[in-house]
Structures are given as structure tokens and as C-alpha cells.
Design a protein around this motif. Sequence first.
Motif, PDB file in Angstrom:
ATOM      1  N   UNK A  74     -74.925  -3.642 -15.945  1.00  0.00           N
ATOM      2  CA  UNK A  74     -73.729  -3.137 -15.273  1.00  0.00           C
ATOM      3  C   UNK A  74     -72.878  -2.276 -16.187  1.00  0.00           C
ATOM      4  N   UNK A  75     -72.749  -2.694 -17.442  1.00  0.00           N
ATOM      5  CA  UNK A  75     -71.967  -1.892 -18.391  1.00  0.00           C
ATOM      6  C   UNK A  75     -72.661  -0.566 -18.688  1.00  0.00           C
ATOM      7  N   UNK A  76     -73.976  -0.576 -18.737  1.00  0.00           N
ATOM      8  CA  UNK A  76     -74.709   0.668 -18.963  1.00  0.00           C
ATOM      9  C   UNK A  76     -74.505   1.630 -17.795  1.00  0.00           C
ATOM     10  N   UNK A  77     -74.505   1.127 -16.581  1.00  0.00           N
ATOM     11  CA  UNK A  77     -74.265   1.973 -15.418  1.00  0.00           C
ATOM     12  C   UNK A  77     -72.858   2.553 -15.438  1.00  0.00           C
ATOM     13  N   UNK A  78     -71.889   1.744 -15.834  1.00  0.00           N
ATOM     14  CA  UNK A  78     -70.516   2.239 -15.930  1.00  0.00           C
ATOM     15  C   UNK A  78     -70.401   3.315 -17.013  1.00  0.00           C
ATOM     16  N   UNK A  79     -71.076   3.113 -18.138  1.00  0.00           N
ATOM     17  CA  UNK A  79     -71.055   4.126 -19.201  1.00  0.00           C
ATOM     18  C   UNK A  79     -71.712   5.414 -18.730  1.00  0.00           C
ATOM     19  N   UNK A  80     -72.790   5.304 -17.962  1.00  0.00           N
ATOM     20  CA  UNK A  80     -73.440   6.495 -17.408  1.00  0.00           C
ATOM     21  C   UNK A  80     -72.508   7.221 -16.448  1.00  0.00           C
ATOM     22  N   UNK A  81     -71.793   6.458 -15.607  1.00  0.00           N
ATOM     23  CA  UNK A  81     -70.818   7.073 -14.700  1.00  0.00           C
ATOM     24  C   UNK A  81     -69.760   7.845 -15.486  1.00  0.00           C
ATOM     25  N   UNK A  82     -69.253   7.236 -16.554  1.00  0.00           N
ATOM     26  CA  UNK A  82     -68.213   7.889 -17.346  1.00  0.00           C
ATOM     27  C   UNK A  82     -68.741   9.154 -18.013  1.00  0.00           C
ATOM     28  N   UNK A  83     -69.949   9.088 -18.546  1.00  0.00           N
ATOM     29  CA  UNK A  83     -70.519  10.252 -19.229  1.00  0.00           C
ATOM     30  C   UNK A  83     -70.648  11.434 -18.280  1.00  0.00           C
ATOM     31  N   UNK A  84     -71.217  11.200 -17.100  1.00  0.00           N
ATOM     32  CA  UNK A  84     -71.396  12.297 -16.147  1.00  0.00           C
ATOM     33  C   UNK A  84     -70.063  12.794 -15.593  1.00  0.00           C
ATOM     34  N   UNK A  85     -69.122  11.895 -15.427  1.00  0.00           N
ATOM     35  CA  UNK A  85     -67.808  12.323 -14.924  1.00  0.00           C
ATOM     36  C   UNK A  85     -67.119  13.246 -15.919  1.00  0.00           C
TER      37      UNK A  85
END
Length: 202
Positions: A74-85
Motif C-alpha cells: 500500500x505504501x509503494x502504491x501511494x509513493x507511485x501515486x505521488x511520483x506520477x502526480x
Amino acid sequence: MRKAFAYGGAAAFVPYALPLYMRERFPEAFAPARRPRIARAAAAAAVLFGVVSAYWALGGHLGIGHPEFRDPLGRLQLANDALWAFAAAAGVLLLGRGTVPMVLTWIGSGFLFAWNAWKLPLGILLADRAEWPERPFAAAARFGLGIAAGVHMALAIRALRRPGVVPFPEASASDPGTARPYPRVGLRRRPVRGRLGDGQPL
């Protein structure tokens, strides 16, 4: 295994190949342009989405209702969301200055809208039953920011204004040489006016 590799390759490279193809097919769409005003709103929404995602990825507790449901994936998915945003926000702020900002804005728009649009109903209705760490209202607010950012980025791409490119005017009935048709690509070139050496309209 081969099918998984093929589908994975398509998913990884099509988002990058499509803008490159469009640059060759419609070069005027990638010409230097004035950044539209809506780009700032798109970047602001994307940055807010990215900040919330990064905050939760780093272990922030505000808006978290069930910390026991947190896991590395879940934290990895959130980090991916932040990176792309953040990448999409940079792209939309530099929109009209080359291919890379257009590609980042294009990919970011689709990612932010599509990924959050299907999660928004779950965030409102099923967050507790789905065992999400976030509180329903907090999850829904983040998804809403992502959807707003994606929509505004798409509108920013559509609203690009390029010097010397104007909407195609209708030809005059008395002088059909005042306009010349071009393929419809959203914006059209300025019509050529004047006459050739033999007196025929251009």
C-alpha cells in the motif's frame, strides 16, 4: 507467461509511444505554445494529491483510521501515486515547451483520472469493508483531487494556444480562395490570402 509479458510490455510502452506517434502525425500540436491559464489549477490539484499521497506513504497518521491495515504494498502504491502526480504537475506547468512536458501531462492526466475515478466509489462506500487504512472521507477527498487534476490537465492540453494558429474560418461565398481546408486536428493553420501571378486565387 508470454501473454503476461506481452500485455505488460504494451501497458508499459503504449503510453509513451502514442504521444511520439502524435508528434509525427500532428506536429503542430507539439509546436511551441503559450501555456493555458488552466494549467496552474491542474498543477495545484496534482501537487495536493501528491503531497497527501507522499504523506501517507511516509507514515503520516492524519486521515488514517485503521493503521493496522497498512502494508508495504500500500505504501509503494501511494509513493507511485505521488511520483506520477509531481511529474504530471511539472509537465503541465511546462506545457507548450516541447515533447516531454506534453508526454508527462498526457500520461498524468489519464493516470490521475482513470485510477482515481474507479476508486472514488470504493473510498466512499467500501473503505472499511475493503480494509483500507484511510478514513472514507479522507480517501474520497484524495481521489477527488486526483480526478480534478486529471480533468484539468486534459482541458489544459485542449486549451493550448499557439502563435499563428487560429480556428479555421469559413470560406466566403464570393471569394472561395479566402480559406483553404486542412485536416481537422483541433486547431487549424491561418488561411493563406492573396493571388498567384496569373490572377488566380491561392
